[in-house]
Design a protein around this motif. Structure first.
Motif, PDB file in Angstrom:
ATOM      1  N   GLY B  95       0.819  -1.220   0.000  1.00 14.53           N
ATOM      2  CA  GLY B  95       0.000   0.000   0.000  1.00 14.53           C
ATOM      3  C   GLY B  95       0.847   1.261   0.000  1.00 14.53           C
ATOM      4  N   MET B  96       2.111   1.127  -0.389  1.00 12.27           N
ATOM      5  CA  MET B  96       2.996   2.296  -0.402  1.00 12.27           C
ATOM      6  C   MET B  96       3.561   2.513  -1.803  1.00 12.27           C
ATOM      7  N   TYR B  97       3.929   3.747  -2.083  1.00 14.95           N
ATOM      8  CA  TYR B  97       4.563   4.040  -3.356  1.00 14.95           C
ATOM      9  C   TYR B  97       6.002   3.503  -3.365  1.00 14.95           C
ATOM     10  N   PRO B  98       6.532   3.218  -4.571  1.00 12.25           N
ATOM     11  CA  PRO B  98       7.887   2.648  -4.643  1.00 12.25           C
ATOM     12  C   PRO B  98       8.949   3.507  -3.958  1.00 12.25           C
ATOM     13  N   TRP B  99       8.804   4.826  -4.020  1.00 13.81           N
ATOM     14  CA  TRP B  99       9.851   5.651  -3.404  1.00 13.81           C
ATOM     15  C   TRP B  99       9.839   5.506  -1.888  1.00 13.81           C
ATOM     16  N   ARG B 493      -0.043  23.757 -13.487  1.00 16.23           N
ATOM     17  CA  ARG B 493      -0.579  23.261 -12.212  1.00 16.23           C
ATOM     18  C   ARG B 493      -0.001  21.873 -11.888  1.00 16.23           C
ATOM     19  N   MET B 494       0.008  21.000 -12.901  1.00 16.67           N
ATOM     20  CA  MET B 494       0.476  19.633 -12.637  1.00 16.67           C
ATOM     21  C   MET B 494       1.990  19.579 -12.452  1.00 16.67           C
ATOM     22  N   ARG B 495       2.702  20.435 -13.183  1.00 15.21           N
ATOM     23  CA  ARG B 495       4.161  20.476 -13.013  1.00 15.21           C
ATOM     24  C   ARG B 495       4.525  20.906 -11.601  1.00 15.21           C
ATOM     25  N   GLU B 496       3.763  21.890 -11.131  1.00 13.04           N
ATOM     26  CA  GLU B 496       4.037  22.383  -9.779  1.00 13.04           C
ATOM     27  C   GLU B 496       3.815  21.267  -8.749  1.00 13.04           C
ATOM     28  N   GLU B 497       2.710  20.542  -8.943  1.00  5.01           N
ATOM     29  CA  GLU B 497       2.411  19.447  -8.008  1.00  5.01           C
ATOM     30  C   GLU B 497       3.496  18.364  -8.079  1.00  5.01           C
ATOM     31  N   MET B 498       3.873  18.043  -9.305  1.00  2.63           N
ATOM     32  CA  MET B 498       4.894  17.002  -9.497  1.00  2.63           C
ATOM     33  C   MET B 498       6.225  17.448  -8.893  1.00  2.63           C
ATOM     34  N   GLN B 503      10.541  16.899  -5.018  1.00  2.00           N
ATOM     35  CA  GLN B 503      11.552  17.497  -4.136  1.00  2.00           C
ATOM     36  C   GLN B 503      11.334  17.116  -2.680  1.00  2.00           C
ATOM     37  N   SER B 504      10.044  17.082  -2.269  1.00  2.00           N
ATOM     38  CA  SER B 504       9.785  16.883  -0.837  1.00  2.00           C
ATOM     39  C   SER B 504       9.699  15.409  -0.454  1.00  2.00           C
ATOM     40  N   THR B 505       9.197  14.573  -1.341  1.00  2.00           N
ATOM     41  CA  THR B 505       8.885  13.193  -0.934  1.00  2.00           C
ATOM     42  C   THR B 505       9.622  12.131  -1.726  1.00  2.00           C
ATOM     43  N   ILE B 506       9.639  12.285  -3.050  1.00  2.00           N
ATOM     44  CA  ILE B 506      10.151  11.184  -3.874  1.00  2.00           C
ATOM     45  C   ILE B 506      11.664  11.104  -3.831  1.00  2.00           C
TER      46      ILE B 506
END
Lengths: 176, 513
Positions: B95-99, B493-498, B503-506
């Motif tokens: 249930g977790m993302y690969p990163w 909008r999507m680039r900003e989210e990505m 930067q913060s999580t992946i």
């Protein structure tokens, strides 16, 4: 039957040649493998993998040694036992060396290379028998191979204890 | 009773019946005789949703899945979190993302400190927990979860020819590390992963065995050779029949059970039986897409079309076996008290010069996977268009089993199992197979699905500067027109989210292992 076995001091150099080639191949391959494993295996896990590698290599070396000793028992003493150290070392060198070259070719060409197996085996056995014969006849060759084999015995002092420890670890890991 | 009373009573009974049917998905514990329902997770390897007639593919590849769909929830926009087995399976089962779980490399492992965060452990020992896979990458992940499994079947259980003389399964207490030593290194293994075997004696034994008992060749029944995973050969009918037998046995136990059954097919080689070769004589019209800069292969379009045809035929073959298996399960009464979940770990790509799924690309064919869930006794079909992720399986299954969902779970219970359905949710897929599992991600492709849009981000590649692609999947099914310079508002909008997410999580490696 035990009388037909060679003396310990004759077995050691032969075993040293076997161990040097088989372990040498495995360790070189292991070192090549590390860069890909290091991406996702921890150091302690790589060490455990090495433990398995040493165990399998050790068992393989012993089996090959037993195979040679079996021939020593089987053949008349003048054919193999009298000059076992030199003949065994040369036979090991040619047999295992040939297997190494065959596996290298097999790795490149795949199952299609299997058809050359019987010819390869036949030629290898002939070379091994011929070199063993030369070891009886040619003193220089006998002395040269014994000189090399004696120096390889040092590896036994490193690999055998490590392999015994590895074997124990594999047994323990799979019992508990 | 007068006519009016009769009508009132009839209306009440109908309403009650309707409510009961609806609640079948919201209150699953009502199902089954002994309380908790059984759960069967059936995973096809490398089955792209884009190639299934179930999802309107032009070729009729899946008549049996279509039939199964008539009593299932069908998730039309379901995405795997990874584009190959390791990442896909690890995400499904944690249930977790690969990163986060960090099983990101070929034959990678879940971060050691997070191993207990797996489906089998969370569902607990009140269930009999069974796992089987024919895929060795999935097998080593299942081996990591071994302590949470009651029955862990050998990958070669239903095969008829096994290549390696010694296998990791011969060391049941140490399967994953034994795999790396024996099958990934010492013996004659998969050439792409281990070009030269590490042990002369063991490789000799493998070669002699192969010489004495030659690998199965093409036959009249299998004109493209037998199905195999490079280590062992099998017939799909044996595999599916074997699984049906295992499941039927489980169903006779008093404890509820959860079974994870992961078959290698329709993964390549696409070894269809003769009845399925030539099944689709039509020339499928597929738009040509030029080779991508990051494509690792250079297959010409003609060859890709040939492989696509073989793949489609193989899907039809596997679908037929699935149909037979479902008939057997129905006959054994399994469907009466079992949730059946059918999905895949990743898809397959036949475009842009690329074949298969060993690719840094994350286009729809390699991430869009099928998902069908059939509840016990479910009669009708429900089509769900909202985008969902393979991470959602774990929380959904926990919900079915009446378990709490831990707060670290990144997936959400699937629509049909929750009233909170978020159509604008962000769904990610990720590939970073050349990055270290222990350090910051330095090379990756990440796709973000949000509503009808898909943003793909490439970072850290030598051949390609960091860049984005944007597609509107509702209008451009084949991902042909990159809108990143055209639809500036959505792209921004999507680039900003990505970028924020990267930067913060992946990117950062956390140290909680």
């Amino acid at each position: 039957m035990l009388k037909r076995l060679p003396a310990k001091q004759d077995i050691a150099p032969v075993f040293a040649v076997i161990v040097s080639i088989i372990y040498g191949w495995s360790i070189a391959a292991f070192l090549r493998k590390i860069p890909s494993w290091i991406l996702f295996l921890q150091v302690d896990e790589i060490i455990i993998v090495l433990v398995y590698v040493l165990t399998v290599t050790f068992l393989g070396s012993i089996l090959f040694m037993i195979f040679l000793l079996f021939f020593c028992i089987l053949l008349p003493v003048q054919y193999f036992k009298n000059y076992f150290a030199a003949q065994g070392a040369l036979a090991s060198l040619s047999l295992i060396g040939s297997v190494a070259i065959y596996i290298n070719r097999y790795s490149e060409y795949g199952a299609g290379f299997l058809k050359y197996g019987p010819i390869w085996l036949g030629v290898t056995i002939m070379i091994a028998v011929f070199l063993s014969y030369l070891a009886i006849r040619v003193r220089f060759l006998r002395r040269a191979i014994l000189w090399v084999a004696d120096r390889l015995i040092i590896f036994l002092y490193v690999f055998v204890p490590l392999s015994v420890i590895s074997l124990s670890m594999v047994i323990l890991r799979n019992i508990f | 009773m007068n006519r009016r009373d009769f009508l009132k009573l009839a209306a009440l009974v109908s309403a009650d019946a309707a409510l009961r049917r609806t609640s079948a998905f919201f209150d699953p514990l009502e199902q089954g005789e002994g309380g908790k329902p059984n759960i069967l997770i059936f995973v096809f390897d490398a089955m792209s949703a884009e190639h299934l007639s179930l999802h309107q593919y032009a070729r009729n590849t899946t008549p049996n899945l279509d039939r199964f769909a008539q009593r299932s929830n069908v998730y039309h926009s379901h995405y795997s979190a990874g584009n190959f087995t390791t990442a896909g399976v690890a995400s499904m089962l944690t249930g977790m993302y690969p990163w986060d779980h960090r099983a990101i490399n070929y034959r990678g492992l879940v971060k050691r400190g997070l191993v207990s965060r797996n489906l089998f452990n969370l569902i607990g020992n009140e269930y009999t927990r069974v796992a089987f896979t024919q895929n060795m990458f999935a097998e080593i992940i299942l081996s990591q979860f071994g302590e949470s499994l009651d029955i862990h079947l050998r990958p070669d259980s239903f095969s008829f020819y096994v290549l390696p003389a010694v296998q990791a399964q011969d060391f049941p207490r140490d399967r994953s590390l034994a795999y790396f030593a024996l099958e990934d290194f010492l013996g004659v293994g998969v050439k792409s992963l281990n070009p030269i075997p590490g042990s002369l004696p063991l490789a000799s034994v493998d070669i002699v065995r192969q010489f004495i008992n030659a690998e199965p060749k093409k036959t009249v029944d299998f004109p493209r050779g037998y199905p195999n995973n490079h280590s062992f050969y099998y017939r799909n009918e044996d595999g599916f029949r074997g699984i049906a037998g295992q499941v039927s046995d489980l169903n006779n136990r008093s404890l509820p059970w959860i079974g994870y059954f992961h078959v290698w097919s329709p993964h390549g080689p696409y070894s269809s039986q003769k009845d399925f070769v030539g099944l689709f004589p039509d020339e499928l019209r597929v738009p040509f897409k030029p080779r991508h800069k990051l494509s690792e292969s250079r297959y010409p379009q003609r060859q890709l079309l040939d492989f696509r045809l073989q793949y489609d035929e193989y899907i039809a073959n596997v679908d037929a076996e699935f149909g037979k298996m479902m008939t057997e399960l129905e006959r054994a009464g399994v469907l009466d008290n079992t949730y059946i979940i059918v999905t895949s770990d990743h898809g397959e790509l036949f475009e842009r010069g690329e074949l298969g799924h060993g690719t840094p690309l994350l286009y729809n064919p390699v991430t869009h996977v099928p998902l069908l869930i059939s509840a016990p006794g479910q009669k009708g079909r429900r089509d769900i268009q909202i985008s969902t992720s393979s991470l959602d399986l774990l929380p959904t299954i926990l919900k079915i089993a009446g378990k709490d969902i831990p707060d670290w779970v990144e997936g959400k219970a699937l629509p049909g199992f929750t009233e909170l359905e978020d159509a604008k949710r962000s769904i990610y897929s990720f590939v970073a197979k050349n990055s270290s599992a222990f350090q910051d991600i330095n090379q990756a492709t990440i796709s973000l699905i949000k509503g009808p849009h898909e943003l793909i981000f490439y970072t850290g590649y030598k051949k390609l500067a960091d860049s984005f692609e944007l597609y509107n999947l509702a209008e451009d099914q084949y991902e042909k027109e990159n809108l990143v310079e055209k639809d500036l508002i959505v792209a921004s909008r999507m680039r900003e989210e990505m970028t924020d997410m990267f930067q913060s999580t992946i990117k950062p490696s956390s140290n909680d292992a």
